[in-house]
Design a protein around this motif. Structure first.
Motif, short mmCIF file in Angstrom:
data_model
loop_
_atom_site.label_atom_id
_atom_site.label_comp_id
_atom_site.label_asym_id
_atom_site.label_seq_id
_atom_site.Cartn_x
_atom_site.Cartn_y
_atom_site.Cartn_z
N ALA A 171 5.83 12.31 -4.64
CA ALA A 171 6.37 10.99 -4.32
C ALA A 171 5.32 10.19 -3.56
O ALA A 171 4.21 10.66 -3.30
CB ALA A 171 7.65 11.12 -3.49
N ALA A 172 5.66 8.96 -3.21
CA ALA A 172 4.78 8.10 -2.41
C ALA A 172 5.63 7.13 -1.61
O ALA A 172 6.67 6.66 -2.08
CB ALA A 172 3.82 7.34 -3.31
N LEU B 250 11.85 2.82 8.64
CA LEU B 250 12.34 2.94 7.27
C LEU B 250 11.21 3.33 6.32
O LEU B 250 10.15 2.71 6.34
CB LEU B 250 12.96 1.62 6.81
N LEU B 251 11.45 4.34 5.50
CA LEU B 251 10.51 4.72 4.45
C LEU B 251 11.14 4.38 3.10
O LEU B 251 12.27 4.79 2.81
CB LEU B 251 10.20 6.22 4.49
N GLU B 252 10.42 3.61 2.30
CA GLU B 252 10.85 3.35 0.92
C GLU B 252 9.98 4.23 0.03
O GLU B 252 8.76 4.07 -0.02
CB GLU B 252 10.67 1.87 0.58
N ILE B 253 10.61 5.13 -0.68
CA ILE B 253 9.90 6.17 -1.41
C ILE B 253 10.12 6.03 -2.91
O ILE B 253 11.25 5.84 -3.37
CB ILE B 253 10.35 7.56 -0.93
N ILE B 254 9.00 6.14 -3.65
CA ILE B 254 9.07 6.15 -5.11
C ILE B 254 8.65 7.52 -5.61
O ILE B 254 7.92 8.25 -4.94
CB ILE B 254 8.19 5.05 -5.73
N SER B 255 9.10 7.86 -6.79
CA SER B 255 8.81 9.17 -7.39
C SER B 255 8.98 9.05 -8.90
O SER B 255 9.66 8.15 -9.38
CB SER B 255 9.79 10.21 -6.82
N PRO B 256 8.35 9.96 -9.65
CA PRO B 256 8.55 9.91 -11.11
C PRO B 256 9.97 10.26 -11.54
O PRO B 256 10.34 10.04 -12.69
CB PRO B 256 7.53 10.93 -11.63
N VAL B 257 10.76 10.79 -10.60
CA VAL B 257 12.14 11.13 -10.93
C VAL B 257 13.08 10.40 -9.99
O VAL B 257 12.67 9.90 -8.94
CB VAL B 257 12.39 12.66 -10.82
N HIS C 186 0.85 -1.18 0.00
CA HIS C 186 0.00 0.00 0.00
C HIS C 186 0.89 1.24 0.00
O HIS C 186 2.06 1.20 0.40
CB HIS C 186 -0.98 0.01 1.18
N CYS C 187 0.31 2.34 -0.46
CA CYS C 187 1.07 3.57 -0.63
C CYS C 187 0.42 4.74 0.09
O CYS C 187 -0.79 4.76 0.32
CB CYS C 187 1.20 3.93 -2.12
N PHE C 188 1.25 5.73 0.42
CA PHE C 188 0.79 7.00 0.97
C PHE C 188 1.46 8.11 0.17
O PHE C 188 2.68 8.08 -0.03
CB PHE C 188 1.19 7.14 2.45
N CYS C 189 0.68 9.06 -0.28
CA CYS C 189 1.25 10.16 -1.05
C CYS C 189 2.01 11.11 -0.14
O CYS C 189 1.53 11.49 0.93
CB CYS C 189 0.16 10.91 -1.79
N VAL C 190 3.19 11.50 -0.56
CA VAL C 190 4.03 12.42 0.20
C VAL C 190 4.73 13.36 -0.78
O VAL C 190 4.61 13.21 -2.00
CB VAL C 190 5.09 11.68 1.05
N LYS C 191 5.46 14.31 -0.22
CA LYS C 191 6.36 15.14 -1.02
C LYS C 191 7.73 15.09 -0.36
O LYS C 191 7.85 15.13 0.86
CB LYS C 191 5.85 16.58 -1.11
N VAL C 192 8.76 14.98 -1.19
CA VAL C 192 10.13 14.95 -0.70
C VAL C 192 10.82 16.22 -1.18
O VAL C 192 11.08 16.36 -2.38
CB VAL C 192 10.88 13.70 -1.20
#
Length: 220
Positions: A179-180, A193-200, A168-174
């Protein structure tokens, strides 16, 4: 002093919609008071027009009046304001430092079964990899706030002979970048630990290296 708590207990017992039968002794248990005090509370509520009460064998039937419902609703709106407006004006900031992962993020995030769902549900196709953030002690205390944002489920799937688990994901901003946070639906996942994905690729865009501090804003 006992006005709102008493109306709340009566509401929880169903007194908003239909008469609730109870004795003063039973109500005393809900209010953590003596029977004599609970009887006085009920009489006070009736005298002030917040409940309608009828004495019956074995106790009394109590129903919140329109005034009681309105007062309880106002209390609800006040709490709703506290827990929504405050969050909107003061978003939660989580802080931590960059750490290296196991190098598996590229493989997992790059799977078509995940990529398709990320695109549909998050609105972006993530860079095939994760930015791993180890939360500091203070932010760890606010980690549960992620659960108050919109949870976005990602289903597991099978590709060839390999099964890939749900997450599951949570929307965030880095640091301002969309990001999420991705959380696998498996037990014993480290909460710090946060594993974060982003379009970049955030490491490149923000010029980050292991040990650098970073700020993650929970997007409500």
């Amino acid at each position: 002093m006992h006005l709102i708590p008493a109306l709340k207990e009566l509401g929880l017992l169903g007194g908003l919609n239909h008469p609730v039968k109870l004795s003063s002794a039973e109500f005393a248990e809900y209010m953590a008071t003596s029977s004599k005090t609970s009887a006085r509370i009920l009489k006070s509520l009736e005298d002030e027009g917040y409940i309608e009460r009828r004495i019956v064998p074995g106790g009394q039937e109590v129903l919140l009046s329109a005034a009681g419902r309105q007062l309880l609703k106002k209390e609800y709106e006040d709490y709703r304001h506290i827990f929504t407006e405050t969050v909107e004006k003061n978003p939660i900031q989580l802080r931590g430092y960059i750490v290296s992962g196991l190098g598996e993020g590229h493989y997992y995030i790059g799977q078509e079964g995940y990529q398709r769902q990320f695109g549909d549900k998050l609105g972006f196709a993530p860079y095939p990899g994760t930015l791993n953030v180890h939360l500091d002690d203070l932010s760890l205390k606010f980690r549960d706030k992620l659960a108050e944002s919109a949870v976005i489920p990602i289903s597991g799937f099978t590709s060839g002979e390999r099964t890939f688990g749900a997450c599951h994901c949570f929307c965030v901003k880095v640091e301002g970048f969309e990001a999420a946070v991705v959380v696998p639906d498996r037990t014993h996942y480290p909460v710090d630990l946060l594993e974060i994905i982003s379009p970049v690729k955030l490491r490149d865009e923000l010029d980050l290296k292991d040990g650098d501090e970073v700020e993650v804003t929970v997007d409500y």
